[in-house]
Design a protein around this motif. Structure first.
Motif, PDB file in Angstrom:
ATOM      1  N   ASN A 104      41.872   6.743  35.724  1.00 25.24           N
ATOM      2  CA  ASN A 104      42.345   6.497  34.362  1.00 25.24           C
ATOM      3  C   ASN A 104      42.036   5.080  33.886  1.00 25.24           C
ATOM      4  O   ASN A 104      42.697   4.551  32.995  1.00 25.24           O
ATOM      5  N   ASP A 105      41.023   4.467  34.506  1.00 28.35           N
ATOM      6  CA  ASP A 105      40.542   3.126  34.127  1.00 28.35           C
ATOM      7  C   ASP A 105      41.628   2.055  34.181  1.00 28.35           C
ATOM      8  O   ASP A 105      41.690   1.165  33.328  1.00 28.35           O
ATOM      9  N   ILE A 106      42.468   2.139  35.187  1.00 24.66           N
ATOM     10  CA  ILE A 106      43.498   1.125  35.406  1.00 24.66           C
ATOM     11  C   ILE A 106      43.111   0.350  36.663  1.00 24.66           C
ATOM     12  O   ILE A 106      42.866   0.928  37.713  1.00 24.66           O
ATOM     13  N   THR A 107      43.028  -0.956  36.545  1.00 24.66           N
ATOM     14  CA  THR A 107      42.651  -1.820  37.657  1.00 24.66           C
ATOM     15  C   THR A 107      43.831  -1.990  38.599  1.00 24.66           C
ATOM     16  O   THR A 107      44.941  -2.315  38.167  1.00 24.66           O
ATOM     17  N   VAL A 108      43.591  -1.778  39.891  1.00 26.13           N
ATOM     18  CA  VAL A 108      44.612  -1.991  40.916  1.00 26.13           C
ATOM     19  C   VAL A 108      44.475  -3.427  41.406  1.00 26.13           C
ATOM     20  O   VAL A 108      43.441  -3.815  41.937  1.00 26.13           O
ATOM     21  N   VAL A 109      45.521  -4.216  41.210  1.00 26.64           N
ATOM     22  CA  VAL A 109      45.547  -5.618  41.603  1.00 26.64           C
ATOM     23  C   VAL A 109      46.388  -5.725  42.864  1.00 26.64           C
ATOM     24  O   VAL A 109      47.452  -5.127  42.951  1.00 26.64           O
ATOM     25  N   SER A 110      45.920  -6.489  43.836  1.00 25.46           N
ATOM     26  CA  SER A 110      46.631  -6.548  45.106  1.00 25.46           C
ATOM     27  C   SER A 110      46.617  -7.938  45.697  1.00 25.46           C
ATOM     28  O   SER A 110      45.629  -8.652  45.616  1.00 25.46           O
ATOM     29  N   GLY A 111      47.729  -8.286  46.331  1.00 24.24           N
ATOM     30  CA  GLY A 111      47.808  -9.501  47.124  1.00 24.24           C
ATOM     31  C   GLY A 111      47.487  -9.220  48.573  1.00 24.24           C
ATOM     32  O   GLY A 111      47.550 -10.095  49.418  1.00 24.24           O
TER      33      GLY A 111
END
Length: 91
Positions: free
Chosen positions: A68-75
């Motif tokens: 769904n074109d959502i960027t997954v941001v992760s630490g």
């Protein structure tokens, strides 16, 4: 290689009001920084000690986000965050 953003103000000015509330004093990143500036983004967080069901759920959630074109941001914390991050990259 991790890169540090030029100055706190460079990135702080681009944050939403909610993001500014708890923003760090420094930020490091690897990859395409423009993904953090544009579009929808979300962090997937959860337990560090993950059950098999948790692994399956984290993978499914990350796949649906990417589709769904959502960027997954992760630490890249151990557990759910790392599983979601790796799944998003593979998707």
């Amino acid at each position: 290689m991790l890169m540090q953003i030029g100055s706190f103000n460079d990135y702080y000015d681009k944050l939403t009001t909610i993001e500014k509330k708890n923003s760090p004093k420094e930020i490091f990143y690897k990859g395409d920084f423009s993904l953090l500036e544009n579009g929808r983004r979300v962090a997937v967080v959860g337990s560090r000690k993950v059950s098999d069901l948790g692994v399956r759920r984290a993978r499914k959630i990350a796949q649906l986000l990417v589709q769904n074109d959502i960027t997954v941001v992760s630490g890249l914390a151990e557990g759910i965050a790392t599983i979601a991050h790796k799944t998003a990259i593979e998707s």
